[in-house]
Design an enzyme around this catalytic site. Sequence first.
Site, short mmCIF file in Angstrom:
data_model
loop_
_atom_site.label_atom_id
_atom_site.label_comp_id
_atom_site.label_asym_id
_atom_site.label_seq_id
_atom_site.Cartn_x
_atom_site.Cartn_y
_atom_site.Cartn_z
N LYS A 72 21.66 54.72 -0.18
CA LYS A 72 21.43 55.52 1.04
C LYS A 72 21.73 57.01 0.85
O LYS A 72 21.11 57.85 1.50
CB LYS A 72 22.25 54.96 2.21
N ASN A 93 18.05 55.79 5.62
CA ASN A 93 17.71 54.36 5.49
C ASN A 93 16.23 54.09 5.65
O ASN A 93 15.79 52.95 5.47
CB ASN A 93 18.52 53.50 6.49
N ASP A 108 19.64 53.78 11.65
CA ASP A 108 20.84 52.99 11.99
C ASP A 108 21.50 53.52 13.28
O ASP A 108 22.09 52.76 14.03
CB ASP A 108 21.87 53.05 10.86
N GLY A 135 30.01 53.41 4.99
CA GLY A 135 28.64 53.83 5.29
C GLY A 135 28.24 53.62 6.74
O GLY A 135 27.73 54.53 7.39
N LEU A 225 29.89 45.21 14.16
CA LEU A 225 28.61 45.42 13.46
C LEU A 225 28.18 44.20 12.65
O LEU A 225 27.03 44.08 12.26
CB LEU A 225 28.73 46.64 12.53
N GLY A 248 26.30 42.49 15.85
CA GLY A 248 25.48 43.42 15.05
C GLY A 248 24.00 43.11 15.00
O GLY A 248 23.24 43.87 14.38
N GLN A 255 17.16 49.04 14.33
CA GLN A 255 16.93 49.99 13.23
C GLN A 255 15.64 49.64 12.49
O GLN A 255 14.90 50.52 12.06
CB GLN A 255 18.14 50.09 12.28
P1 NAP Z 1 31.22 49.99 3.37
O1 NAP Z 1 30.48 51.28 3.21
O2 NAP Z 1 31.71 49.27 2.18
O3 NAP Z 1 32.47 50.30 4.34
C1 NAP Z 1 33.41 49.31 4.69
C2 NAP Z 1 34.65 49.97 5.30
O4 NAP Z 1 35.55 48.92 5.63
C3 NAP Z 1 35.40 50.91 4.36
O5 NAP Z 1 35.93 51.99 5.07
C4 NAP Z 1 36.51 50.03 3.82
O6 NAP Z 1 37.69 50.74 3.52
C5 NAP Z 1 36.83 49.16 5.03
N1 NAP Z 1 37.42 47.89 4.63
C6 NAP Z 1 36.87 46.94 3.82
N2 NAP Z 1 37.71 45.90 3.70
C7 NAP Z 1 38.81 46.21 4.42
C8 NAP Z 1 40.03 45.54 4.68
N3 NAP Z 1 40.30 44.34 4.18
N4 NAP Z 1 40.95 46.16 5.47
C9 NAP Z 1 40.70 47.38 6.00
N5 NAP Z 1 39.56 48.06 5.79
C10 NAP Z 1 38.62 47.48 5.02
O7 NAP Z 1 30.35 48.93 4.17
P2 NAP Z 1 29.29 49.21 5.35
O8 NAP Z 1 27.93 49.40 4.78
O9 NAP Z 1 29.84 50.25 6.26
O10 NAP Z 1 29.25 47.77 6.06
C11 NAP Z 1 30.38 47.29 6.75
C12 NAP Z 1 30.03 46.11 7.65
O11 NAP Z 1 29.06 46.48 8.61
C13 NAP Z 1 29.43 44.91 6.91
O12 NAP Z 1 29.99 43.75 7.47
C14 NAP Z 1 27.96 44.97 7.21
O13 NAP Z 1 27.35 43.70 7.23
C15 NAP Z 1 27.97 45.58 8.60
N6 NAP Z 1 26.74 46.34 8.88
C16 NAP Z 1 25.94 45.93 9.89
C17 NAP Z 1 24.78 46.64 10.18
C18 NAP Z 1 23.91 46.18 11.31
O14 NAP Z 1 22.76 46.63 11.40
N7 NAP Z 1 24.38 45.34 12.19
C19 NAP Z 1 24.44 47.77 9.44
C20 NAP Z 1 25.29 48.17 8.41
C21 NAP Z 1 26.44 47.45 8.13
P3 NAP Z 1 37.86 51.62 2.16
O15 NAP Z 1 36.96 52.80 2.32
O16 NAP Z 1 39.28 51.96 2.17
O17 NAP Z 1 37.44 50.70 1.04
#
Ligand code: NAP
Length: 281
Positions: A72, A93, A108, A135, A225, A248, A255
Amino acid sequence: MHEIQGTTRLLGIIGDPIKHSRSPIMQNAALSHLGADYVYVPFPVKQEQLGIVLEGFQAVGVVGFNVTIPHKQAIMPYLSQISPLAQAMGAVNTVWRTERGWEGTNTDVLGFIAPLKEERQKWSESQVVILGNGGSARAVVAGCFELGVKQVHVVGRNLERLQAFQQSWSDPVIVHLWHELPELLSETTLLVNTTPIGMSPHVNATPVEQELLAQLPKGAIVYDLIYNPRPTQLLKLGRSLDLFTIDGTEMLVQQGAAALQIWLDEPVPVGVMRRALLDAL
Ligand code: NAP
């Protein structure tokens, strides 16, 4: 699915990994419903192949594509134009081909906001707490600015990453480590989980325990989400406390619908996309 012929045009999604993406199911259901002569294909693309893939897409006339993890941000230098929203977020995206080259935006944010528009909140008086600073948190912050909320708080576990996140916005974002969360909740009208905590297969995990969640004021919204499982443990707890809950799926549907509308330049069947996604989940 629509029969593929010599005239069929290509849409798709690039990512790594890509085989778990639900977008092909949703997009092909819509294309088929419309009788549009397009097919939407998942493309597994390694980071180092991004440039070659885009040249190939150009050569074979791909009309547009979605971009998912981990491309992205990496896609941005390859684009001739990027929407101000995607620039502010630092992530694209959705990409489409023009005479000037590839152009990109981020749908998004629209997806995140869509289910909130139905809620009768006074956004200018709302405090939002976002769990996670990855992200998708960027789309949520941009969405909160679009809604015009009063204050945006972001909770994370790594101070350096939190500070970098904070500095990447021109509008104010207040950042906190997790131990500060209890002080925020009683004033929070929208709590958004953007961490993967509670995602399948860890379906019993929750980023916020019931006792803490109970501190949210009456009428607050809990938005997760995650779309698998539906509902997550966080949303189950929210429901048991009579809070409003949003999962979510609608963000994912909206999106995708916004991207398809850009590529086809015509209204798209959102209900068909939602049904196809829910059937697949
Ligand atoms: P990402 O970029 O990897 O970000 C995840 C965030 O969560 C990071 O800040 C990470 O912290 C934190 N994190 C992960 N594990 C953790 C834990 N055990 N304790 C505390 N913080 C934690 O992932 P993303 O793309 O944002 O996606 C995150 C979630 O959103 C996923 O479940 C995905 O399926 C969902 N999502 C849904 C949609 C939708 O359209 N509904 C779209 C996008 C994403 P650090 O930075 O410290 O590692």
